[in-house]
Design a protein around this motif. Sequence first.
Motif, PDB file in Angstrom:
ATOM      1  N   ARG A 168      54.354  48.175  53.191  1.00  0.00           N
ATOM      2  CA  ARG A 168      53.851  48.370  54.552  1.00  0.00           C
ATOM      3  C   ARG A 168      54.937  48.764  55.529  1.00  0.00           C
ATOM      4  O   ARG A 168      54.699  49.538  56.452  1.00  0.00           O
ATOM      5  CB  ARG A 168      53.160  47.092  55.043  1.00  0.00           C
ATOM      6  CG  ARG A 168      51.857  46.780  54.308  1.00  0.00           C
ATOM      7  CD  ARG A 168      51.125  45.587  54.893  1.00  0.00           C
ATOM      8  NE  ARG A 168      51.815  44.317  54.623  1.00  0.00           N
ATOM      9  CZ  ARG A 168      52.448  43.611  55.528  1.00  0.00           C
ATOM     10  NH1 ARG A 168      52.510  44.031  56.785  1.00  0.00           N
ATOM     11  NH2 ARG A 168      53.028  42.455  55.210  1.00  0.00           N
ATOM     12  N   THR A 169      56.136  48.248  55.325  1.00  0.00           N
ATOM     13  CA  THR A 169      57.217  48.453  56.289  1.00  0.00           C
ATOM     14  C   THR A 169      57.992  49.738  56.048  1.00  0.00           C
ATOM     15  O   THR A 169      58.459  50.380  56.992  1.00  0.00           O
ATOM     16  CB  THR A 169      58.191  47.257  56.241  1.00  0.00           C
ATOM     17  OG1 THR A 169      57.445  46.047  56.412  1.00  0.00           O
ATOM     18  CG2 THR A 169      59.253  47.375  57.323  1.00  0.00           C
ATOM     19  N   HIS A 170      58.116  50.109  54.779  1.00  0.00           N
ATOM     20  CA  HIS A 170      58.963  51.264  54.437  1.00  0.00           C
ATOM     21  C   HIS A 170      58.169  52.440  53.882  1.00  0.00           C
ATOM     22  O   HIS A 170      58.767  53.370  53.326  1.00  0.00           O
ATOM     23  CB  HIS A 170      60.025  50.836  53.419  1.00  0.00           C
ATOM     24  CG  HIS A 170      60.905  49.731  53.912  1.00  0.00           C
ATOM     25  ND1 HIS A 170      61.942  49.942  54.802  1.00  0.00           N
ATOM     26  CD2 HIS A 170      60.886  48.393  53.663  1.00  0.00           C
ATOM     27  CE1 HIS A 170      62.549  48.786  55.063  1.00  0.00           C
ATOM     28  NE2 HIS A 170      61.918  47.830  54.394  1.00  0.00           N
TER      29      HIS A 170
ATOM     30  N   VAL B 112      56.903  42.678  47.880  1.00  0.00           N
ATOM     31  CA  VAL B 112      56.440  44.019  47.512  1.00  0.00           C
ATOM     32  C   VAL B 112      55.438  44.525  48.543  1.00  0.00           C
ATOM     33  O   VAL B 112      55.505  45.679  48.990  1.00  0.00           O
ATOM     34  CB  VAL B 112      55.811  44.002  46.102  1.00  0.00           C
ATOM     35  CG1 VAL B 112      55.148  45.346  45.785  1.00  0.00           C
ATOM     36  CG2 VAL B 112      56.862  43.677  45.038  1.00  0.00           C
ATOM     37  N   ASP B 113      54.534  43.654  48.956  1.00  0.00           N
ATOM     38  CA  ASP B 113      53.540  44.023  49.961  1.00  0.00           C
ATOM     39  C   ASP B 113      54.219  44.389  51.282  1.00  0.00           C
ATOM     40  O   ASP B 113      53.872  45.386  51.921  1.00  0.00           O
ATOM     41  CB  ASP B 113      52.574  42.850  50.151  1.00  0.00           C
ATOM     42  CG  ASP B 113      51.513  43.136  51.198  1.00  0.00           C
ATOM     43  OD1 ASP B 113      50.644  43.981  50.936  1.00  0.00           O
ATOM     44  OD2 ASP B 113      51.568  42.517  52.274  1.00  0.00           O
ATOM     45  N   TRP B 114      55.207  43.601  51.677  1.00  0.00           N
ATOM     46  CA  TRP B 114      55.959  43.867  52.917  1.00  0.00           C
ATOM     47  C   TRP B 114      56.691  45.210  52.829  1.00  0.00           C
ATOM     48  O   TRP B 114      56.676  45.994  53.773  1.00  0.00           O
ATOM     49  CB  TRP B 114      56.931  42.722  53.178  1.00  0.00           C
ATOM     50  CG  TRP B 114      57.895  42.951  54.313  1.00  0.00           C
ATOM     51  CD1 TRP B 114      59.133  43.499  54.234  1.00  0.00           C
ATOM     52  CD2 TRP B 114      57.690  42.642  55.696  1.00  0.00           C
ATOM     53  NE1 TRP B 114      59.731  43.548  55.458  1.00  0.00           N
ATOM     54  CE2 TRP B 114      58.855  43.022  56.388  1.00  0.00           C
ATOM     55  CE3 TRP B 114      56.653  42.068  56.418  1.00  0.00           C
ATOM     56  CZ2 TRP B 114      59.006  42.846  57.761  1.00  0.00           C
ATOM     57  CZ3 TRP B 114      56.796  41.901  57.795  1.00  0.00           C
ATOM     58  CH2 TRP B 114      57.957  42.285  58.441  1.00  0.00           C
TER      59      TRP B 114
ATOM     60  N   GLU C  36      56.887  53.824  43.260  1.00  0.00           N
ATOM     61  CA  GLU C  36      57.612  52.661  42.784  1.00  0.00           C
ATOM     62  C   GLU C  36      56.693  51.907  41.826  1.00  0.00           C
ATOM     63  O   GLU C  36      55.476  52.109  41.826  1.00  0.00           O
ATOM     64  CB  GLU C  36      58.014  51.767  43.959  1.00  0.00           C
ATOM     65  CG  GLU C  36      58.912  52.465  44.976  1.00  0.00           C
ATOM     66  CD  GLU C  36      60.170  53.045  44.379  1.00  0.00           C
ATOM     67  OE1 GLU C  36      60.716  52.426  43.444  1.00  0.00           O
ATOM     68  OE2 GLU C  36      60.606  54.112  44.823  1.00  0.00           O
ATOM     69  N   VAL C  37      57.269  51.049  41.016  1.00  0.00           N
ATOM     70  CA  VAL C  37      56.494  50.353  39.991  1.00  0.00           C
ATOM     71  C   VAL C  37      56.705  48.854  40.100  1.00  0.00           C
ATOM     72  O   VAL C  37      57.819  48.361  40.259  1.00  0.00           O
ATOM     73  CB  VAL C  37      56.905  50.822  38.579  1.00  0.00           C
ATOM     74  CG1 VAL C  37      56.197  49.990  37.515  1.00  0.00           C
ATOM     75  CG2 VAL C  37      56.564  52.291  38.386  1.00  0.00           C
TER      76      VAL C  37
ATOM     77  N   ASP D  29      65.576  44.480  53.210  1.00  0.00           N
ATOM     78  CA  ASP D  29      64.750  43.375  53.716  1.00  0.00           C
ATOM     79  C   ASP D  29      65.359  42.007  53.408  1.00  0.00           C
ATOM     80  O   ASP D  29      64.631  41.005  53.345  1.00  0.00           O
ATOM     81  CB  ASP D  29      63.345  43.449  53.090  1.00  0.00           C
ATOM     82  CG  ASP D  29      62.590  44.701  53.499  1.00  0.00           C
ATOM     83  OD1 ASP D  29      62.969  45.317  54.511  1.00  0.00           O
ATOM     84  OD2 ASP D  29      61.625  45.064  52.801  1.00  0.00           O
ATOM     85  N   TRP D  30      66.670  41.937  53.217  1.00  0.00           N
ATOM     86  CA  TRP D  30      67.296  40.700  52.761  1.00  0.00           C
ATOM     87  C   TRP D  30      66.974  39.505  53.659  1.00  0.00           C
ATOM     88  O   TRP D  30      66.602  38.428  53.181  1.00  0.00           O
ATOM     89  CB  TRP D  30      68.802  40.878  52.653  1.00  0.00           C
ATOM     90  CG  TRP D  30      69.540  39.628  52.255  1.00  0.00           C
ATOM     91  CD1 TRP D  30      70.302  38.838  53.056  1.00  0.00           C
ATOM     92  CD2 TRP D  30      69.568  39.022  50.956  1.00  0.00           C
ATOM     93  NE1 TRP D  30      70.818  37.783  52.365  1.00  0.00           N
ATOM     94  CE2 TRP D  30      70.383  37.867  51.054  1.00  0.00           C
ATOM     95  CE3 TRP D  30      68.997  39.331  49.738  1.00  0.00           C
ATOM     96  CZ2 TRP D  30      70.627  37.032  49.970  1.00  0.00           C
ATOM     97  CZ3 TRP D  30      69.239  38.507  48.651  1.00  0.00           C
ATOM     98  CH2 TRP D  30      70.051  37.370  48.777  1.00  0.00           C
ATOM     99  N   VAL D  31      67.101  39.665  54.964  1.00  0.00           N
ATOM    100  CA  VAL D  31      66.856  38.546  55.874  1.00  0.00           C
ATOM    101  C   VAL D  31      65.396  38.108  55.787  1.00  0.00           C
ATOM    102  O   VAL D  31      65.095  36.914  55.701  1.00  0.00           O
ATOM    103  CB  VAL D  31      67.241  38.909  57.319  1.00  0.00           C
ATOM    104  CG1 VAL D  31      66.846  37.792  58.285  1.00  0.00           C
ATOM    105  CG2 VAL D  31      68.743  39.181  57.420  1.00  0.00           C
ATOM    106  N   HIS D  32      64.497  39.088  55.807  1.00  0.00           N
ATOM    107  CA  HIS D  32      63.074  38.752  55.685  1.00  0.00           C
ATOM    108  C   HIS D  32      62.809  38.034  54.363  1.00  0.00           C
ATOM    109  O   HIS D  32      62.081  37.022  54.319  1.00  0.00           O
ATOM    110  CB  HIS D  32      62.219  40.017  55.767  1.00  0.00           C
ATOM    111  CG  HIS D  32      60.769  39.794  55.445  1.00  0.00           C
ATOM    112  ND1 HIS D  32      60.257  39.927  54.168  1.00  0.00           N
ATOM    113  CD2 HIS D  32      59.726  39.408  56.226  1.00  0.00           C
ATOM    114  CE1 HIS D  32      58.976  39.643  54.175  1.00  0.00           C
ATOM    115  NE2 HIS D  32      58.612  39.341  55.413  1.00  0.00           N
ATOM    116  N   SER D  33      63.383  38.525  53.283  1.00  0.00           N
ATOM    117  CA  SER D  33      63.152  37.917  51.964  1.00  0.00           C
ATOM    118  C   SER D  33      63.679  36.482  51.921  1.00  0.00           C
ATOM    119  O   SER D  33      63.026  35.577  51.384  1.00  0.00           O
ATOM    120  CB  SER D  33      63.817  38.760  50.868  1.00  0.00           C
ATOM    121  OG  SER D  33      63.291  40.076  50.831  1.00  0.00           O
TER     122      SER D  33
END
Length: 554
Positions: free
Chosen positions: A509-511, A504-506, A435-436, A481-485
């Motif tokens: 790490r998460t996906h 982006v960092d989340w 990803e970029v 990640d809508w709720v987290h965002s």
Amino acid sequence: MYREPIKSQTIGKPATNPSKRSVTHKTIRTQTQTQTQTIDGPKTNTAKIETFDYRADANANISFIVFTHSHPAGVKARDQQRRFCRPLYEKHGIKHVFSVGRPSYDWRSRDEHIQGQVSTRKEIDLGHQLLKEHERHGDLLITPNRDQYRDKSEKLLSSLRYAVDQGVDFILKTDDEYCVNVEVAKRLIRSRPLQNEIFMGWIRWNGTEYSVMKGSDGTIAPFMSGWVFGLSQNLAKTIVNDDWVHSMLFSTYGTSSDDANLGKWVDYAVRTHNITVDHAADRKLMMKVPGVKQFKDSEVSMFVFTYSQPSAIKAREQQRAFCRPSYEKHGIKHVFSVGRPSFDGRDRNRNAQGQMATEKEIDLGHQLLKEHERHRDLLITPNRDNHQDRTDKLLSSLRYAISQGADFIFKTDDEYCVDVEVAKNWTKKRLAKNEVYLGWKKWKGTEYSIMKGSDGTRAPFMSGWVYGLSRNLAQVIVEDDWVHSMMFSTYGTSSDDANLGRWVDWASRTHNLTVAYIADRQLCADIPEINQQNATKRKFCNIKVAVETNAHKR
């Protein structure tokens, strides 16, 4: 330059004296016209370019010159041209030069009267490189203009004037990704009546397909796509000698697009000098150069949204004038992301049912409605347009951008344009499956205390002036990640660019995403009319490129 084939024919602005106008629009097509030609022949079949037995007539010993538009820094492309195209030209005794404007990498105001100002370091270094290159090859034509897209018409006129002075019968121009198929050019020339002039290319446009083709005075004229085109000597001579003043003052009727302007010059010559011109188009006139990347709409699609305040009408008009043509040229959709007008000092926590907006909010709302009716390019996000709500604005804008289906999504502030060529360059160079996340400047997140989130966490991020994301990365942020965002208050701040870095960092790490962080200060181009009073925001035009690939880095 415009890249779609035309389906119908049209003639430009009607002649003042119809009896003087004599134009023949001749579109020549062959059995394999839709096949893509390369140096080694057609890519999709084994058909060879037909070789013609030229008779001993006026077309038997025709002479050519080919000039290739090239950027000052396009050394690799020029070397590929010398390797692949030059032998084909030399076989036919054709002179070939590269048309290059002066290096232009200067963010300083051009209207200031500053005697003794020296060029920027990059301009000086590139100048020395070009001098050495010309000493070695002797094939550079340096034109008296800065090598910028908006100055390409001056570059074209200077190149044509030089070509006319060489005394050849026909003049051909290419971009540095392409060679001219000389055999096809000769066939197009031979097919016309000997007394006629010729304007040939690989694709002919009517001039009516897109609004950006219309000149400043509303006129249109048919033209050949700028990748590859050619003119007979007398027609070119008329444009750069007899009509020099008219051609140079193209601002009164043309645009920044040199190929569309050339069509207008041809049309003017026909109407003014009683010239008969054949228009001939054949897709096999153009051949691709191996090793030099050609533009393909199918390779990378982009979407740009520009942050704008409700009252910033002038800035949006400047964006439409300066940035929009570049986006449209590449088939990029562009919208302005605007929150609801917010000019209300009343208590927002008070339960005030039936409360109306303030007078200023109502007036601005009506102005935005009228503006959208006219341009159809406003994205009104469901939030008040306050700085503290910019993160909500960003999430809504990203969600809309995802729905447009583009491969890459870019965001700018309304003082800046995305440099599309730089953006495409990086999106094509990215590592497979990565990803970029790219921008004009990358912050570590540790430089200032205000970059620390509400829970004390930090993350690297791109400056909010201009940045971009690959589609899948953006989709993870606003869908998976809508709720987290949306709950950024638990870990972020009011700064939307810093919050995006956290998302982006989340996501990485998460996906388990691998994200390439790319920073290039040339990604953004400023709009002088907007930024002339803001010296601080204009100190970004340095070349400092950083590429970093992070899988799970915080």
